[in-house]
Design an enzyme around this catalytic site. Structure first.
Site, PDB file in Angstrom:
ATOM      1  CG  ASP A  43      -2.156   0.841   1.037  1.00 23.85           C
ATOM      2  OD1 ASP A  43      -3.232   0.279   0.788  1.00 23.85           O
ATOM      3  OD2 ASP A  43      -2.047   2.094   1.116  1.00 23.85           O
ATOM      4  NE  ARG A  65     -20.682   7.249  -7.474  1.00 24.52           N
ATOM      5  CZ  ARG A  65     -21.567   6.967  -8.395  1.00 24.52           C
ATOM      6  NH1 ARG A  65     -21.436   5.892  -9.130  1.00 24.52           N
ATOM      7  NH2 ARG A  65     -22.606   7.745  -8.591  1.00 24.52           N
ATOM      8  NE  ARG A  69     -22.673  -7.993  -3.764  1.00 25.60           N
ATOM      9  CZ  ARG A  69     -21.905  -6.924  -3.983  1.00 25.60           C
ATOM     10  NH1 ARG A  69     -21.936  -6.311  -5.149  1.00 25.60           N
ATOM     11  NH2 ARG A  69     -21.125  -6.461  -3.023  1.00 25.60           N
ATOM     12  CG  HIS A 120     -18.763  -4.656 -10.738  1.00 23.81           C
ATOM     13  ND1 HIS A 120     -19.620  -5.510 -10.101  1.00 23.81           N
ATOM     14  CD2 HIS A 120     -18.173  -3.921  -9.762  1.00 23.81           C
ATOM     15  CE1 HIS A 120     -19.549  -5.310  -8.802  1.00 23.81           C
ATOM     16  NE2 HIS A 120     -18.676  -4.345  -8.569  1.00 23.81           N
TER      17      HIS A 120
END
Ligand code: TXD
Length: 324
Positions: free
Chosen positions: A44, A93, A162, A186
């Site tokens: 990271d 987002r 899902r 997606h």
């Protein structure tokens, strides 16, 4: 005195590097180690964070009964010679942020990350997770210059899981007997395929009325947003990590699994030069086959509409990158 020094050291361990040590990345690291699939490098930009997460995960080793090394780092040199590189770096987002803002920020991140990772792992397979998924997968492919079979995006496995879950919940049956398939991008325009979704081999179109199927399909399309609106401070990461892990496992164990992934199309489904979710055969060489289904006119039109939005966003991303 007892000595272990002459014992052979385990050799040829697989290495998976995860770029982006946030929620999805760190959960994926845990899954991969728990399943004893590979040693993991978690990278990271935030200093200390991946090192801390890695140490925490290593301290669970004895409790989770695995002996995989998890290394946290900020240095791409540590990712060298990975078998698989998973890209989860980016930002999710946030409230008030429009799609263009997200594309701009994540496009820069994914291009930078892909440029750095490919230097150290030119032979790896690349799995992209960062949103907007299909667009970021295209950028990673262009940036790395790899053959198309070695770059793919993870979303179809999650979206299908899902749909599978909602079908099982609706019918009160074991989720293990449900197979569900979602293709397309997606996003809002993903394409759940009820005709190819089954319970114990029976298509759900024979088990539910059209209205129920539409309700479950809509809930699937809205699957990520529903979780964000409940959690408020973030999005889904457990199922996304499990979905990415199943792709990692299919590759490392050369399972030739039939899984949906964002794959490069060259004429399949009447689409060209685009990454979008389709069923694939996934094994040690990456995307071994793009499986072309017989679609009805309506399903095909929905896939093409989905592809059009991906295409527009790819152009937008390149324009934004070019302007910087
Ligand atoms: O189905 C799917 N594909 C998805 C995609 C399902 C769930 C999440 N999806 C997307 O994955 C989500 O919209 C984000 O774009 C990514 C990662 O989601 P996550 O929830 O893990 O986000 P976090 O927790 O914010 O983690 C992102 C990390 C964070 O630690 C940043 O410091 C790091 O990415 N980051 C970077 N790492 C390396 N290099 C650079 N440049 C960088 N920039 C940010």
């Amino acid at each position: 005195m007892a000595s272990f020094s002459n014992l052979p050291i385990a050799c040829n361990d697989h290495r998976v590097s995860i770029i982006g040590g946030g929620k999805v990345g760190s959960t994926l690291a845990h899954r991969i180690a728990q399943k004893n699939l590979a040693n993991v490098v978690l990278l990271d930009v935030v200093e200390g964070m991946p090192q801390g997460i890695a140490l925490d995960l290593m301290q669970a080793q004895g409790l989770d009964y695995h002996n995989r090394e998890i290394k946290g780092t900020n240095d791409y040199a540590d990712t060298a010679s990975s078998d698989i590189v998973v890209i989860t770096a980016g930002i999710p987002r946030k409230p008030g942020m429009n799609r263009d803002d997200l594309i701009k920020i994540n496009a820069k991140i994914v291009v930078e990350v892909a440029q750095k990772a490919i230097v150290h792992s030119p032979d790896a397979l690349y799995i992209v997770v960062t949103n907007p998924l299909d667009v970021m997968t295209y950028l990673a492919w262009q940036t790395t210059g790899l053959p198309t079979n070695r770059v793919m995006g993870m979303a179809g496995v999650l979206d299908s899981a899902r749909f599978q879950t909602f079908i099982a919940m609706e019918l009160g049956v074991s989720v293990t007997d449900v197979r569900a398939l979602v293709i397309g991008s997606h996003g809002d325009s993903m394409v759940p395929l009820p005709r190819y979704s089954t319970v114990g081999g029976i298509p759900i179109t024979e088990l539910m009325d059209a209205e129920t199927i539409k309700r479950l399909s809509d809930r699937t399309r809205n699957g990520g947003a529903e979780i964000v609106s409940l959690m408020r401070t973030g999005g889904a990461y457990t199922a996304p990590a499990s979905a990415a892990c199943s792709m990692v496992e299919a590759i490392l164990h050369n399972q030739s699994r039939v899984l949906p992934a964002a794959a490069y199309l060259q004429g399949e489904y009447g689409l060209n030069d685009i990454f979008i979710g389709v069923p694939t055969r996934l094994g040690c060489r990456g995307i071994e086959t793009v499986i072309e289904l017989d679609l009805t006119d309506t399903e095909r039109a929905a896939l093409h509409e989905s592809a059009e939005s991906v295409r527009q966003n790819i152009e937008l991303a390149w324009a934004m990158l070019g302007n910087n």
